[in-house]
Design a protein around this motif. Structure first.
Motif: not given
Length: 211
Positions: A117-127
């Motif tokens: 999770w924290l290694n995915m670009p999607f994590f920024e969207f989640l934030l």
């Protein structure tokens, strides 16, 4: 050096999940990704009647068990969703709508660390979907996973992190019960989104051009 953000998450490329229904969100809204058979989700809903939890599970068999159990309990503050979490989040959640997120014992992806999770670009969207001072609770029985997540949270995402050892009598998920019964140490990270935190998706919403 290429960073996670350099890989670029493109939400506009994701299609709606099958049978997607736009959720009605609460003023006190939480999200669980990878809910399994719903053990934590049902506990949380029962213990926090003023908070609403959307719990997503991708695996059909686990979801069916979860949905049936939650229906029997009649918890109005719990919504079980069968979907892949990434496109569902993109289509369902507006910016700054979540008070908290649970990532309890996620797949450690041993063959593909870029899918953590924290290694995915999607994590920024989640934030970007989180309110200021909202938290992510991540739990794992794998120390190396916790170490990496803690480092990424601090260095890549600039998030305050509180780390603790899960109590030996905790029983939030079937995995947690199993790991603790075997005498394993389970690690928990609490990541907080600071006030004023900015992402590239703060004003991005489905149907609108990204600002």
């Amino acid at each position: 050096m290429t960073t996670i953000k350099d890989r670029q998450f493109k939400p506009e490329k994701l299609f709606q999940p099958r049978d997607f229904v736009q959720p009605i969100l609460s003023d006190s809204q939480y999200l669980e990704i990878g809910a399994g058979k719903g053990m934590h989700a049902m506990q949380f809903a029962e213990q926090n009647p003023s908070k609403h939890l959307i719990a997503i599970e991708r695996t059909r068999g686990k979801y069916d068990v979860f949905a049936e159990r939650s229906k029997t309990l009649g918890l109005r503050n719990l919504t079980a969703i069968h979907a892949d979490a990434i496109p569902w989040v993109v289509h369902a959640l507006p910016p700054q709508s979540l008070d908290g997120i649970f990532l309890l014992y996620p797949n450690p992806e041993p063959k593909n660390s870029s899918q953590r999770w924290l290694n995915m670009p999607f994590f920024e969207f989640l934030l970007s979907r989180m309110k200021p001072e909202a938290t992510i609770i991540l739990a794992t029985n794998i120390k190396d996973y916790a170490d990496e997540a803690e480092q990424l949270a601090k260095e890549q995402w600039q998030l305050p992190v509180k780390r603790l050892q899960v109590a030996t009598d905790s029983a939030r998920t079937h995995f947690e019960v199993k790991y603790l019964a075997r005498g394993e140490v389970c690690h928990q990270l609490e990541l907080t989104k600071p006030k004023g935190y900015q992402t590239a998706f703060d004003r991005w919403q489905q149907g609108n051009a990204q600002a």
